[in-house]
Every structure is written in structure tokens, then in C-alpha cells.
Design a protein around this motif. Structure first.
Motif, PDB file in Angstrom:
ATOM      1  N   GLY A 129     -62.080 122.842  59.185  1.00  0.00           N
ATOM      2  CA  GLY A 129     -62.768 122.190  58.065  1.00  0.00           C
ATOM      3  C   GLY A 129     -61.910 121.183  57.319  1.00  0.00           C
ATOM      4  O   GLY A 129     -62.248 120.748  56.225  1.00  0.00           O
ATOM      5  N   ARG A 130     -60.767 120.784  57.919  1.00  0.00           N
ATOM      6  CA  ARG A 130     -59.854 119.883  57.219  1.00  0.00           C
ATOM      7  C   ARG A 130     -59.578 118.624  58.032  1.00  0.00           C
ATOM      8  O   ARG A 130     -58.494 118.045  57.982  1.00  0.00           O
ATOM      9  N   GLY A 213     -46.692 123.446  54.639  1.00  0.00           N
ATOM     10  CA  GLY A 213     -46.651 123.452  53.179  1.00  0.00           C
ATOM     11  C   GLY A 213     -46.701 122.045  52.610  1.00  0.00           C
ATOM     12  O   GLY A 213     -47.345 121.807  51.582  1.00  0.00           O
ATOM     13  N   SER A 214     -46.028 121.101  53.280  1.00  0.00           N
ATOM     14  CA  SER A 214     -46.030 119.717  52.786  1.00  0.00           C
ATOM     15  C   SER A 214     -47.433 119.134  52.905  1.00  0.00           C
ATOM     16  O   SER A 214     -47.875 118.388  52.027  1.00  0.00           O
ATOM     17  N   GLY A 215     -48.122 119.480  53.991  1.00  0.00           N
ATOM     18  CA  GLY A 215     -49.499 119.020  54.150  1.00  0.00           C
ATOM     19  C   GLY A 215     -50.382 119.570  53.043  1.00  0.00           C
ATOM     20  O   GLY A 215     -51.192 118.859  52.453  1.00  0.00           O
ATOM     21  N   GLU A 216     -50.191 120.837  52.740  1.00  0.00           N
ATOM     22  CA  GLU A 216     -50.998 121.468  51.689  1.00  0.00           C
ATOM     23  C   GLU A 216     -50.702 120.838  50.322  1.00  0.00           C
ATOM     24  O   GLU A 216     -51.607 120.584  49.525  1.00  0.00           O
ATOM     25  N   LEU A 217     -49.416 120.556  50.090  1.00  0.00           N
ATOM     26  CA  LEU A 217     -49.026 119.926  48.823  1.00  0.00           C
ATOM     27  C   LEU A 217     -49.679 118.549  48.700  1.00  0.00           C
ATOM     28  O   LEU A 217     -50.205 118.183  47.649  1.00  0.00           O
ATOM     29  N   MET A 218     -49.649 117.806  49.790  1.00  0.00           N
ATOM     30  CA  MET A 218     -50.253 116.466  49.786  1.00  0.00           C
ATOM     31  C   MET A 218     -51.761 116.586  49.543  1.00  0.00           C
ATOM     32  O   MET A 218     -52.358 115.776  48.846  1.00  0.00           O
ATOM     33  N   PHE A 219     -52.368 117.619  50.127  1.00  0.00           N
ATOM     34  CA  PHE A 219     -53.805 117.870  49.949  1.00  0.00           C
ATOM     35  C   PHE A 219     -54.113 118.133  48.467  1.00  0.00           C
ATOM     36  O   PHE A 219     -55.044 117.575  47.903  1.00  0.00           O
ATOM     37  N   ARG A 220     -53.280 118.976  47.849  1.00  0.00           N
ATOM     38  CA  ARG A 220     -53.552 119.336  46.447  1.00  0.00           C
ATOM     39  C   ARG A 220     -53.226 118.209  45.490  1.00  0.00           C
ATOM     40  O   ARG A 220     -53.840 118.077  44.446  1.00  0.00           O
ATOM     41  N   GLU A 221     -52.206 117.400  45.843  1.00  0.00           N
ATOM     42  CA  GLU A 221     -51.793 116.285  44.973  1.00  0.00           C
ATOM     43  C   GLU A 221     -52.451 115.009  45.475  1.00  0.00           C
ATOM     44  O   GLU A 221     -51.775 114.013  45.758  1.00  0.00           O
ATOM     45  N   ALA A 222     -53.765 115.037  45.583  1.00  0.00           N
ATOM     46  CA  ALA A 222     -54.475 113.934  46.243  1.00  0.00           C
ATOM     47  C   ALA A 222     -54.285 112.596  45.527  1.00  0.00           C
ATOM     48  O   ALA A 222     -54.361 111.541  46.147  1.00  0.00           O
ATOM     49  N   ALA A 223     -54.008 112.636  44.236  1.00  0.00           N
ATOM     50  CA  ALA A 223     -53.897 111.375  43.487  1.00  0.00           C
ATOM     51  C   ALA A 223     -52.497 110.757  43.608  1.00  0.00           C
ATOM     52  O   ALA A 223     -52.284 109.622  43.189  1.00  0.00           O
ATOM     53  N   THR A 224     -51.548 111.505  44.155  1.00  0.00           N
ATOM     54  CA  THR A 224     -50.169 111.001  44.237  1.00  0.00           C
ATOM     55  C   THR A 224     -49.899 110.422  45.628  1.00  0.00           C
ATOM     56  O   THR A 224     -50.064 111.128  46.622  1.00  0.00           O
ATOM     57  N   PRO A 226     -48.157 109.368  49.098  1.00  0.00           N
ATOM     58  CA  PRO A 226     -47.102 110.073  49.837  1.00  0.00           C
ATOM     59  C   PRO A 226     -45.699 109.577  49.490  1.00  0.00           C
ATOM     60  O   PRO A 226     -44.754 110.370  49.397  1.00  0.00           O
ATOM     61  N   GLY A 227     -45.561 108.264  49.277  1.00  0.00           N
ATOM     62  CA  GLY A 227     -44.245 107.717  48.933  1.00  0.00           C
ATOM     63  C   GLY A 227     -43.722 108.292  47.620  1.00  0.00           C
ATOM     64  O   GLY A 227     -42.518 108.541  47.471  1.00  0.00           O
ATOM     65  N   GLN A 228     -44.632 108.539  46.690  1.00  0.00           N
ATOM     66  CA  GLN A 228     -44.236 109.127  45.398  1.00  0.00           C
ATOM     67  C   GLN A 228     -43.835 110.588  45.587  1.00  0.00           C
ATOM     68  O   GLN A 228     -42.834 111.040  45.036  1.00  0.00           O
ATOM     69  N   LEU A 229     -44.621 111.304  46.399  1.00  0.00           N
ATOM     70  CA  LEU A 229     -44.273 112.706  46.676  1.00  0.00           C
ATOM     71  C   LEU A 229     -42.881 112.774  47.305  1.00  0.00           C
ATOM     72  O   LEU A 229     -42.086 113.663  46.989  1.00  0.00           O
ATOM     73  N   ARG A 230     -42.596 111.828  48.195  1.00  0.00           N
ATOM     74  CA  ARG A 230     -41.260 111.781  48.828  1.00  0.00           C
ATOM     75  C   ARG A 230     -40.182 111.560  47.771  1.00  0.00           C
ATOM     76  O   ARG A 230     -39.172 112.293  47.731  1.00  0.00           O
ATOM     77  N   GLN A 231     -40.416 110.552  46.904  1.00  0.00           N
ATOM     78  CA  GLN A 231     -39.407 110.267  45.874  1.00  0.00           C
ATOM     79  C   GLN A 231     -39.200 111.459  44.950  1.00  0.00           C
ATOM     80  O   GLN A 231     -38.082 111.735  44.520  1.00  0.00           O
ATOM     81  N   ASN A 232     -40.314 112.187  44.682  1.00  0.00           N
ATOM     82  CA  ASN A 232     -40.222 113.333  43.765  1.00  0.00           C
ATOM     83  C   ASN A 232     -39.281 114.422  44.283  1.00  0.00           C
ATOM     84  O   ASN A 232     -38.800 115.233  43.506  1.00  0.00           O
ATOM     85  N   VAL A 233     -39.069 114.456  45.612  1.00  0.00           N
ATOM     86  CA  VAL A 233     -38.205 115.514  46.164  1.00  0.00           C
ATOM     87  C   VAL A 233     -36.872 114.953  46.661  1.00  0.00           C
ATOM     88  O   VAL A 233     -36.164 115.605  47.431  1.00  0.00           O
ATOM     89  N   THR A 234     -36.546 113.731  46.233  1.00  0.00           N
ATOM     90  CA  THR A 234     -35.310 113.091  46.709  1.00  0.00           C
ATOM     91  C   THR A 234     -34.385 112.792  45.528  1.00  0.00           C
ATOM     92  O   THR A 234     -34.637 111.859  44.759  1.00  0.00           O
ATOM     93  N   SER A 235     -33.312 113.562  45.371  1.00  0.00           N
ATOM     94  CA  SER A 235     -32.340 113.249  44.312  1.00  0.00           C
ATOM     95  C   SER A 235     -31.364 112.213  44.846  1.00  0.00           C
ATOM     96  O   SER A 235     -30.936 112.309  46.008  1.00  0.00           O
TER      97      SER A 235
END
Ligand SMILES: NC(=O)c1ccc[n+]([C@@H]2O[C@H](COP(=O)([O-])OP(=O)(O)OC[C@H]3O[C@@H](n4cnc5c(N)ncnc54)[C@H](OP(=O)(O)O)[C@@H]3O)[C@@H](O)[C@H]2O)c1
Length: 273
Positions: A129-130, A213-224, A226-235
Motif C-alpha cells: 500500500g506504499r 527507517g530513513s524511508g519511514e522518516l521521509m514518509f512522515r516528514e513529507a513537507a521536508t 530530502p536534501g534538508q533531511l540530509r542536512q539535518n543529520v550532518t554535523s
């Protein structure tokens, strides 16, 4: 359920067709509105059909032309199935095809009764269903038929229209074939984990769960994006940044993915027809 058709025939109840039927029924389609045509329906399909009152393989001539006929047979079986499909299709029937590589022209030229045709390209996460499906319609498809198409194909995940049929090759290259690229990513991460010293089974579990888990996170954070999600986890200066310096180098993942998707698109174009 709104926009579900009053009558629907599913031709080909295999993996994709079965997933679609299950989705429609769970969205409220009355099983008595549905008919399945498949020479060897699986035991699961028979059970599902019996539970919901879906007819399977009614005798020829007993099926009135449906509002929608969904074509989910393998592309190579279209020629053999075309005469039977042509008998089922009426002037008001919308044909929705998910056959890879078969163009709208392939369908209208083999099925003389075909008028309104949608060509759609789903992907395998439809089984849970996804999925995501991209679709193009010919000029005979009405706005009401577009709405029904969107309702039916949204039963297996997300749904997008493309403006012209030639874009289906690009949809195929990105999302149709895309699940395999993601599985390859998990494989490569696991192999690199082994090279980094991990036992193979642990490396595979780590890689797999990371992709899941990353796929699920991207699914839940639909408004963000992918490049932003990447930056959010990159110090800056950290471990992730060190890996991304390699992956995002001039000869890194972006040009490689560009070549891969261009190759898939070319192959889709070559296979159409
Ligand atoms: N799976 C995907 O990820 C994916 C993605 C995009 C598009 N598609 C497209 O979806 C379509 C279906 O794929 P699938 O993976 O679901 O294949 P599948 O599991 O093989 O399903 C096809 C079904 O159609 C049946 N069939 C064969 N000839 C028929 C006929 N003349 N009349 C009615 N039914 C007939 C088959 O029966 P038998 O098994 O007895 O032959 C089978 O149950 C293909 O055209 C494929 O290109 C699939």
C-alpha cells in the motif's frame, strides 16, 4: 466510497492486480461491483473474492461492459488476451493499463473497442500500500474518469498524473525501477560494513534497518525536502560529512544516478511498442 466505479473488471489478478483489488475493497468498493478475469487465480485471490462477493471468470457474455477495466496482465500476454478484452469493453468503458512498456497506441490498436485509455506505471511497494503510480491519459478520458483513475490507483499508494505519455518512460526510470536502486543501496552499505569489520549478518541488519527507517522518516516528514533531511543529520566536520564528501564528489552518486536513470529511461523507450 466516493469516486469508486459502479462496476469494474480486473483482467490479471497476479501480484499487482491482487494488491489493487485488495486496496479497492479495503477502501470500500462493493465486491459485487467487481469481476476478476484470470485463468489461474491464486488460492488467496479465490478466498478474497469469496469473502467480498467478487465474481471470478464469469461465463463469456455474462459481463456487461464495465465502467472501468483494469489491465494488469504481463505485457507479453496482451496479444493473446486482446480479443477477450475487446468483448468486455463498451463505448463508455475506461481502460486503465499498468502493463510496463505497452503504449496507449498498442492498446487501442489491439483492442478495437478501446476509447478512453489511461497508461499507468506503479511500483512494487504497492504490495504494502506504499507504492507510487504515475499515469497519462489519452484525449478521450473525461475529468470524471480521471477522478475514478486517481481513486483506484491511490488504493496502492500515492498517485501522480504526467502531462504527456512520453513522460511515462521517465516515471518508469525513477519510481517504476526505483525500488531496486534502494535495495542496491542497502546491499552496498552492508558490503561496505563487512569491509569495515562487521560480521555479514549484522552489517545486513544495520543497512536494512537504516534504509527502512530513513524511508519511514521521509514518509512522515513529507513537507521536508530530502536534501534538508540530509542536512539535518550532518554535523559539520563529523562522520556523516566525511562520507558525504565522497558520495557528493563531482564523480559521486549524483552523476552515477543520472546515468543509471538515463539508461533505464532509454531501455523503457526501446521496449515500448
Ligand atoms: N510488479 C511490479 O512491480 C510492476 C510495476 C509496474 C508495472 N507492472 C506491470 O503490472 C503487470 C502485472 O504484473 P504482475 O507482477 O502483477 O504480474 P503477475 O503476477 O504475473 O500477474 C499477471 C496475472 O495475469 C494473469 N493472466 C495471464 N494471461 C491472462 C489473460 N489472458 N487474461 C487474464 N489474466 C491473465 C496471470 O495468470 P498466470 O500467472 O496464470 O499466467 C497472472 O495472474 C505487468 O504488465 C507489469 O508490467 C508491474
Amino acid at each position: 466510497m466516493s469516486k469508486m466505479p459502479a462496476s469494474i473488471v480486473l483482467v490479471g489478478a497476479g501480484k499487482m492486480g491482487g494488491a489493487m483489488l485488495q486496496g479497492w475493497l479495503s477502501l470500500g468498493l462493493d465486491g459485487r461491483a467487481a469481476t476478476v478475469i484470470d485463468p489461474y487465480p491464486s488460492p488467496d485471490m479465490k478466498t478474497l473474492a469469496e469473502k467480498h462477493g467478487v465474481r471470478i471468470n464469469p461465463p463469456a457474455g455474462e459481463t456487461a461492459p464495465p465502467e472501468v477495466l483494469v489491465l494488469a496482465i504481463k505485457p507479453q500476454t496482451l496479444d493473446a488476451a486482446a480479443p477477450e478484452i475487446a468483448r468486455l469493453v463498451g463505448p463508455g468503458t475506461l481502460i486503465v493499463s499498468i502493463m510496463a512498456g505497452k503504449t496507449i497506441h498498442n492498446i487501442t490498436s489491439r483492442i478495437a473497442t478501446a476509447r478512453a485509455v489511461v497508461r499507468a506505471m506503479p511500483n512494487t511497494p504497492a504490495a504494502v500500500g506504499r507504492g507510487i503510480t504515475g499515469a497519462a491519459a489519452n484525449a478521450a478520458v473525461t475529468p470524471a474518469q480521471r477522478a475514478v483513475t486517481a481513486a483506484l490507483l491511490s488504493a496502492i499508494g500515492r498517485f501522480e498524473w504526467v502531462a504527456t505519455e512520453d513522460l511515462i518512460d521517465a516515471v518508469t526510470a525513477v519510481s517504476g525501477s526505483g525500488p531496486a536502486y534502494v535495495f542496491l543501496l542497502a546491499e552496498c552499505m552492508a558490503k561496505a560494513g563487512v569491509a569495515a569489520g562487521l560480521p555479514a549478518d549484522l552489517a545486513e541488519r544495520l543497512a536494512r534497518a537504516t534504509v527502512e527507517g530513513s524511508g519511514e522518516l521521509m514518509f512522515r516528514e513529507a513537507a521536508t525536502p530530502p536534501g534538508q533531511l540530509r542536512q539535518n543529520v550532518t554535523s559539520p566536520g563529523g562522520t556523516t560529512a566525511a562520507a558525504l564528501d565522497v558520495l557528493m564528489a563531482a564523480d559521486g552518486l549524483e552523476p552515477l544516478m543520472g546515468r543509471a536513470i538515463a539508461a533505464a529511461k532509454q531501455r523503457a523507450r526501446d521496449l515500448s511498442g
